[in-house]
Design an enzyme around this catalytic site. Structure first.
Site, PDB file in Angstrom:
ATOM      1  N   CYS A 180      -1.864  -2.967   7.673  1.00 49.89           N
ATOM      2  CA  CYS A 180      -1.774  -3.898   6.538  1.00 49.89           C
ATOM      3  C   CYS A 180      -0.501  -4.736   6.552  1.00 49.89           C
ATOM      4  CB  CYS A 180      -1.978  -3.153   5.227  1.00 49.89           C
ATOM      5  SG  CYS A 180      -3.713  -2.623   5.069  1.00 49.89           S
ATOM      6  N   LYS A 214      -7.116  -4.881  -2.930  1.00 49.67           N
ATOM      7  CA  LYS A 214      -7.861  -5.453  -1.808  1.00 49.67           C
ATOM      8  C   LYS A 214      -8.778  -4.416  -1.187  1.00 49.67           C
ATOM      9  CE  LYS A 214      -4.003  -4.443   1.210  1.00 49.67           C
ATOM     10  NZ  LYS A 214      -4.646  -3.373   1.979  1.00 49.67           N
ATOM     11  N   ASP A 249       0.794  -1.245   0.000  1.00 46.03           N
ATOM     12  CA  ASP A 249       0.000   0.000   0.000  1.00 46.03           C
ATOM     13  C   ASP A 249       0.827   1.297   0.000  1.00 46.03           C
ATOM     14  OD1 ASP A 249      -1.949  -1.931   0.233  1.00 46.03           O
ATOM     15  OD2 ASP A 249      -2.759  -1.240   2.144  1.00 46.03           O
TER      16      ASP A 249
HETATM   17  C1  VGL Z   1      -4.508   0.481   5.864  1.00 48.08           C
HETATM   18  C2  VGL Z   1      -6.026   1.408   7.299  1.00 48.08           C
HETATM   19  C3  VGL Z   1      -7.018   1.284   6.348  1.00 48.08           C
HETATM   20  C4  VGL Z   1      -3.100   0.055   5.605  1.00 48.08           C
HETATM   21  C5  VGL Z   1      -5.489   0.342   4.903  1.00 48.08           C
HETATM   22  O1  VGL Z   1      -2.670   0.010   4.434  1.00 48.08           O
HETATM   23  O2  VGL Z   1      -2.386  -0.237   6.598  1.00 48.08           O
HETATM   24  N1  VGL Z   1      -4.787   0.989   7.053  1.00 48.08           N
HETATM   25  N2  VGL Z   1      -6.732   0.755   5.155  1.00 48.08           N
END
Ligand code: VGL
Ligand code: ZN
Length: 211
Positions: free
Chosen positions: A156, A111, A13
């Site tokens: 994540c 995702k 991410d």
């Molecule tokens: C994430 C919070 C919400 C992450 C993704 O990538 O850690 N954290 N969505």
């Protein structure tokens, strides 16, 4: 010393919304990008994950009238932190950070597309039921050793590394190639302790073996 096996790098991410100026900015989130780019040549396969939510996603506080960011709710029996809207499919914030070198990436896993459940892990949704297919992809290639990087250490990256350990991989988290949200307080420290207790090895990028 880390013994080199058939390995993969998981880049979690590294998207504009998780970097400074983004909707769910992680402190120093962009500082890890040169580290990730530099270590990429050491891996047999590289997988990037991309948080990819519909704007109706129930992890967004805005989709729970009267609730505030960081409040907890129950989503189908799974505790859920409410986040600011982030990584909405097709929005600029969902794009990978432009400094991340995508050329060596073999596979992108998107995702969090089911509006009713969050998916922190690259392997499965938070109810631990629906799989992304990443486990089968890696095992089909004979990969046994995984190195996790990206955002966020305590969400994540943590959930992905924990699932990977449960799925039988040898798991490393490259700490200087990760940054955390750290909400609630001390969440990064807690995540690190839980990972260590589950046989995950926390390393620095300088500890990596040569390609
Ligand atoms: C994430 C919070 C919400 C992450 C993704 O990538 O850690 N954290 N969505
Ligand atoms: Zn998300």
């Amino acid at each position: 010393m880390i013994k080199k096996r058939n390995n993969a790098l998981i880049i979690t991410d590294i998207q504009l919304d998780f970097c400074p100026g983004g909707a769910l900015a992680v402190n120093e989130g962009d500082r890890i990008i040169p580290v990730v780019n530099a270590i990429a040549p050491k891996f047999d396969k590289i997988i990037a994950t991309q948080d990819w939510h519909p704007d109706t996603h129930l992890s967004f506080a805005a989709n729970h009238p009267g609730k505030k960011i960081y409040e907890m709710v129950d989503l189908g029996g799974v505790p859920q932190v409410l986040w600011p809207a982030h990584c909405v499919q097709g929005s600029q914030g969902a794009d990978f950070h432009p400094d991340l070198d995508l050329r060596p990436v073999d596979l992108v896993i998107r995702k969090g597309q089911n509006p009713g459940i969050d998916s922190y892990s690259a392997f499965m949704e938070n109810d631990k039921k629906t799989r992304t297919g990443l486990d089968g992809y890696l095992k089909g290639l004979g990969i046994t050793q995984l190195f996790f990087t990206g955002l966020a250490t305590d969400y994540c990256v943590f959930y992905s590394a924990m699932d990977a350990a449960g799925l039988g991989f040898e798991v490393f988290v490259v700490l200087d190639a990760c940054r955390g949200v750290d909400v609630p307080e001390d969440n990064v420290q807690r995540a690190k302790s839980v990972m260590k207790r589950n046989g995950i090895t926390l390393i620095q990028s300088e500890d990596l073996p040569d390609a």
